[in-house]
Scaffold this motif. Structure first.
Motif, PDB file in Angstrom:
ATOM      1  N   HIS A 164       0.812  -1.224   0.000  1.00 56.13           N
ATOM      2  CA  HIS A 164       0.000   0.000   0.000  1.00 56.13           C
ATOM      3  C   HIS A 164       0.848   1.278   0.000  1.00 56.13           C
ATOM      4  O   HIS A 164       0.306   2.362  -0.236  1.00 56.13           O
TER       5      HIS A 164
ATOM      6  N   ALA B  49       0.812   3.667  -3.344  1.00 52.11           N
ATOM      7  CA  ALA B  49      -0.345   4.551  -3.556  1.00 52.11           C
ATOM      8  C   ALA B  49      -0.298   5.747  -2.601  1.00 52.11           C
ATOM      9  O   ALA B  49      -0.619   6.876  -2.989  1.00 52.11           O
TER      10      ALA B  49
ATOM     11  N   ASP C 298       0.439   9.832  -4.050  1.00 56.05           N
ATOM     12  CA  ASP C 298      -0.671  10.773  -4.067  1.00 56.05           C
ATOM     13  C   ASP C 298      -0.148  12.199  -3.880  1.00 56.05           C
ATOM     14  O   ASP C 298       0.581  12.489  -2.920  1.00 56.05           O
TER      15      ASP C 298
ATOM     16  N   GLY D  17      -6.334  -1.530   3.233  1.00 59.79           N
ATOM     17  CA  GLY D  17      -6.686  -1.442   1.820  1.00 59.79           C
ATOM     18  C   GLY D  17      -7.879  -0.548   1.563  1.00 59.79           C
ATOM     19  O   GLY D  17      -7.870   0.273   0.633  1.00 59.79           O
ATOM     20  N   ASP D  18      -8.903  -0.659   2.384  1.00 59.64           N
ATOM     21  CA  ASP D  18     -10.083   0.196   2.238  1.00 59.64           C
ATOM     22  C   ASP D  18      -9.723   1.655   2.478  1.00 59.64           C
ATOM     23  O   ASP D  18     -10.228   2.553   1.778  1.00 59.64           O
TER      24      ASP D  18
ATOM     25  N   GLU E  37      -7.778   2.992  -0.530  1.00 55.10           N
ATOM     26  CA  GLU E  37      -8.673   3.148  -1.687  1.00 55.10           C
ATOM     27  C   GLU E  37      -9.491   4.416  -1.575  1.00 55.10           C
ATOM     28  O   GLU E  37      -9.746   5.097  -2.586  1.00 55.10           O
ATOM     29  N   ARG E  38      -9.901   4.776  -0.376  1.00 53.89           N
ATOM     30  CA  ARG E  38     -10.736   5.953  -0.219  1.00 53.89           C
ATOM     31  C   ARG E  38      -9.930   7.248  -0.157  1.00 53.89           C
ATOM     32  O   ARG E  38     -10.330   8.257  -0.744  1.00 53.89           O
TER      33      ARG E  38
ATOM     34  N   ARG F  10      -6.294   9.380  -3.297  1.00 55.23           N
ATOM     35  CA  ARG F  10      -7.114   9.589  -4.500  1.00 55.23           C
ATOM     36  C   ARG F  10      -6.288   9.618  -5.770  1.00 55.23           C
ATOM     37  O   ARG F  10      -6.788   9.385  -6.856  1.00 55.23           O
TER      38      ARG F  10
END
Length: 286
Positions: free
Chosen positions: A215, A218, A222, A276-277, A280-281, A284
């Motif tokens: 993770h 990501a 960002d 992970g959730d 994902e939120r 962005r």
């Protein structure tokens, strides 16, 4: 630039920007931006978030700071009125982990340093709490550590305001490192919310703790939150190998921002399963 001055002590300047919308910290943020009616339990039109971090001795708070910083960058949470505190620790041993640049990246100038001046920080928190409750709002304390600083601030309020403070805690260890007197204040005199531990899955709180490293890409990529996570990672990698408590998730290259589960509970995204959730939120990538 404005600042909070308590006696002869000058605390962190409260320059607004970054995630905040208000013109001063005592003006409801919904006056200046389009706030939803409710974010979980939190009313953006009148409530105050107090995010307290002990940062001693575990590096998980460094990543939890980045966790809240990520939430505050998201458009859905842009109207939150908040103040954060570094060094809100109790009786535990180990070294305090200074992270001024990280707090500034996450919160701009809307944070206080209880390690540098505990008494002045307590007074400043009590003033913010008093202002919020007097205008009909509630104070939500996300307790990413012990409750000694929170209790000291609450005890400066008129007693009829104490139940206007909601304290959210997820860790039995944090409770055990809080003084008996402070626990008495927050458990029996404020609205105390004991939630499940964010280090473990399948217990009702998101598991914001993982040994997986997949993770990070990501988060770091960002453009909005990447610099916050980069600083959190730098400090985590620097301090974890020599800390009084070596965090196993961080040592494995993973993530531990488990103290963000209080934020998830307050703002109503505690239905997430885990890291992970969250990524994902809030990562962005725009």
């Amino acid at each position: 630039m404005t600042s909070i001055s308590i006696g002869k002590v000058l605390l962190i300047p409260l320059t607004l920007g970054l995630a905040a919308c208000a013109t001063t910290p005592d003006v409801a943020t919904a006056l200046d931006c389009k706030a939803p009616e409710k974010l979980g339990l939190f009313d953006p039109s009148r409530d105050l978030l107090v995010a307290n971090y002990d940062s001693k001795p575990d590096v998980d708070d460094l990543q939890a700071v980045a966790g809240l910083g990520s939430v505050l960058r998201h458009p859905d949470y842009a109207c939150i009125d908040y103040i954060a505190t570094a060094g809100a620790y109790g009786s535990q041993g180990g070294k305090f982990l200074p992270a001024a640049q990280l707090f500034t990246l996450a919160f701009g100038d809307k944070w206080l340093d209880a390690h540098a001046d505990r008494d002045a920080t307590v007074v400043a928190l009590a003033e913010r709490m008093h202002t919020t409750i007097a205008r009909g709002g509630r104070v939500w304390v996300a307790e990413a550590g012990q409750s000694d600083v929170t209790a000291a601030a609450v005890e400066q309020l008129p007693k009829d305001m104490w139940t206007g403070v909601h304290v959210v805690q997820h860790s039995y260890w944090n409770e055990s490192m809080t003084s008996d007197e402070a626990m008495q204040t927050v458990v029996y005199n404020t609205r105390y919310h004991r939630i499940q531990d964010g280090n473990f899955p399948d217990n009702g709180s998101p598991a914001f703790n993982t040994t997986e490293n997949r993770h990070w890409q990501a988060l770091l990529a960002d453009p909005h939150i990447g610099p916050i996570w980069a600083e959190a990672k730098r400090l985590s990698d620097l301090h974890n190998p020599v800390a009084a408590y070596v965090n196993p998730a961080v040592a494995a290259g993973g993530l531990d921002f488990s103290d963000t589960v209080e934020i998830a509970y307050i703002f109503g995204f505690d239905d997430m399963e885990g890291v992970g959730d969250f990524v994902e939120r809030f990562a962005r990538g725009e």
